[in-house]
Design a protein around this motif. Sequence first.
Motif, mmCIF file in Angstrom:
data_model
loop_
_atom_site.group_PDB
_atom_site.id
_atom_site.type_symbol
_atom_site.label_atom_id
_atom_site.label_comp_id
_atom_site.label_asym_id
_atom_site.label_seq_id
_atom_site.Cartn_x
_atom_site.Cartn_y
_atom_site.Cartn_z
ATOM 1 N N LYS A 158 0.829 -1.211 0.000
ATOM 2 C CA LYS A 158 0.000 0.000 0.000
ATOM 3 C C LYS A 158 0.863 1.261 0.000
ATOM 4 N N ASP A 159 2.108 1.143 0.424
ATOM 5 C CA ASP A 159 3.005 2.292 0.488
ATOM 6 C C ASP A 159 3.863 2.481 -0.769
ATOM 7 N N THR A 160 3.724 1.574 -1.734
ATOM 8 C CA THR A 160 4.465 1.708 -2.988
ATOM 9 C C THR A 160 3.935 2.917 -3.752
ATOM 10 N N MET A 161 4.856 3.722 -4.264
ATOM 11 C CA MET A 161 4.478 4.920 -5.009
ATOM 12 C C MET A 161 4.107 4.558 -6.453
ATOM 13 N N ILE A 162 3.108 5.257 -6.992
ATOM 14 C CA ILE A 162 2.689 5.042 -8.378
ATOM 15 C C ILE A 162 3.888 5.245 -9.316
ATOM 16 N N GLY A 163 4.666 6.297 -9.081
ATOM 17 C CA GLY A 163 5.835 6.562 -9.919
ATOM 18 C C GLY A 163 6.807 5.391 -9.934
ATOM 19 N N GLU A 164 6.987 4.758 -8.777
ATOM 20 C CA GLU A 164 7.877 3.594 -8.685
ATOM 21 C C GLU A 164 7.332 2.451 -9.543
ATOM 22 N N LEU A 165 6.029 2.226 -9.477
ATOM 23 C CA LEU A 165 5.404 1.174 -10.282
ATOM 24 C C LEU A 165 5.621 1.401 -11.766
ATOM 25 N N LEU A 166 5.467 2.646 -12.182
ATOM 26 C CA LEU A 166 5.556 2.961 -13.608
ATOM 27 C C LEU A 166 6.982 2.921 -14.140
ATOM 28 N N ARG A 167 7.959 2.824 -13.266
ATOM 29 C CA ARG A 167 9.349 2.661 -13.709
ATOM 30 C C ARG A 167 9.705 1.195 -13.940
ATOM 31 N N ASP A 168 8.782 0.285 -13.621
ATOM 32 C CA ASP A 168 9.007 -1.152 -13.823
ATOM 33 C C ASP A 168 8.750 -1.479 -15.297
ATOM 34 N N GLN A 169 9.775 -1.326 -16.119
ATOM 35 C CA GLN A 169 9.626 -1.486 -17.562
ATOM 36 C C GLN A 169 9.202 -2.893 -17.988
ATOM 37 N N ASP A 170 9.496 -3.892 -17.168
ATOM 38 C CA ASP A 170 9.110 -5.260 -17.518
ATOM 39 C C ASP A 170 7.607 -5.484 -17.410
ATOM 40 N N HIS A 171 6.921 -4.687 -16.596
ATOM 41 C CA HIS A 171 5.494 -4.911 -16.344
ATOM 42 C C HIS A 171 4.628 -3.671 -16.550
ATOM 43 N N ILE A 172 5.180 -2.635 -17.154
ATOM 44 C CA ILE A 172 4.470 -1.360 -17.220
ATOM 45 C C ILE A 172 3.119 -1.467 -17.927
ATOM 46 N N ASP A 173 3.032 -2.247 -18.988
ATOM 47 C CA ASP A 173 1.758 -2.368 -19.702
ATOM 48 C C ASP A 173 0.692 -3.005 -18.818
ATOM 49 N N ASP A 174 1.055 -4.066 -18.093
ATOM 50 C CA ASP A 174 0.104 -4.750 -17.221
ATOM 51 C C ASP A 174 -0.298 -3.868 -16.042
ATOM 52 N N ILE A 175 0.672 -3.162 -15.470
ATOM 53 C CA ILE A 175 0.401 -2.265 -14.349
ATOM 54 C C ILE A 175 -0.520 -1.137 -14.798
ATOM 55 N N ALA A 176 -0.203 -0.538 -15.946
ATOM 56 C CA ALA A 176 -1.030 0.551 -16.469
ATOM 57 C C ALA A 176 -2.448 0.067 -16.747
ATOM 58 N N GLU A 177 -2.600 -1.146 -17.264
ATOM 59 C CA GLU A 177 -3.933 -1.690 -17.543
ATOM 60 C C GLU A 177 -4.767 -1.794 -16.266
ATOM 61 N N VAL A 178 -4.155 -2.259 -15.183
ATOM 62 C CA VAL A 178 -4.868 -2.348 -13.902
ATOM 63 C C VAL A 178 -5.255 -0.957 -13.415
ATOM 64 N N LEU A 179 -4.320 -0.016 -13.471
ATOM 65 C CA LEU A 179 -4.590 1.334 -12.973
ATOM 66 C C LEU A 179 -5.621 2.051 -13.841
#
Length: 68
Positions: free
Chosen positions: A6-27
Motif C-alpha cells: 500500500k506504500d508503494t508509489m505510483i511513480g515507482e510502479l511505472l518505472r518497472d519497464q518489464d510490467h508497465i503495460d500490465d500495471i497501467a492496464e490495472v490502474l
Amino acid sequence: MAEITKDTMIGELLRDQDHIDDIAEVLFGIGMHCLGCPSSQMETIGEAAMVHGLEADELVARLNAVVA
C-alpha cells in the motif's frame, strides 16, 4: 520489482519497464487515467485506492498478481 505494498508509489510502479503495460492496464481499469500527471507519481497505492473508492488490499493483490 519487490513486492508491491500500500506504500508503494505510483511513480515507482511505472518505472518497472518489464510490467508497465500490465500495471497501467490495472490502474486504467480502476479509473486512474492521469498516470502521467506529476502528482499521481507521488501518490501511494493506498492513496490511489482510497481516491478511487477501492479496497487497498484488493488493488495491491491485483498489482502483485500482474508482476508475479
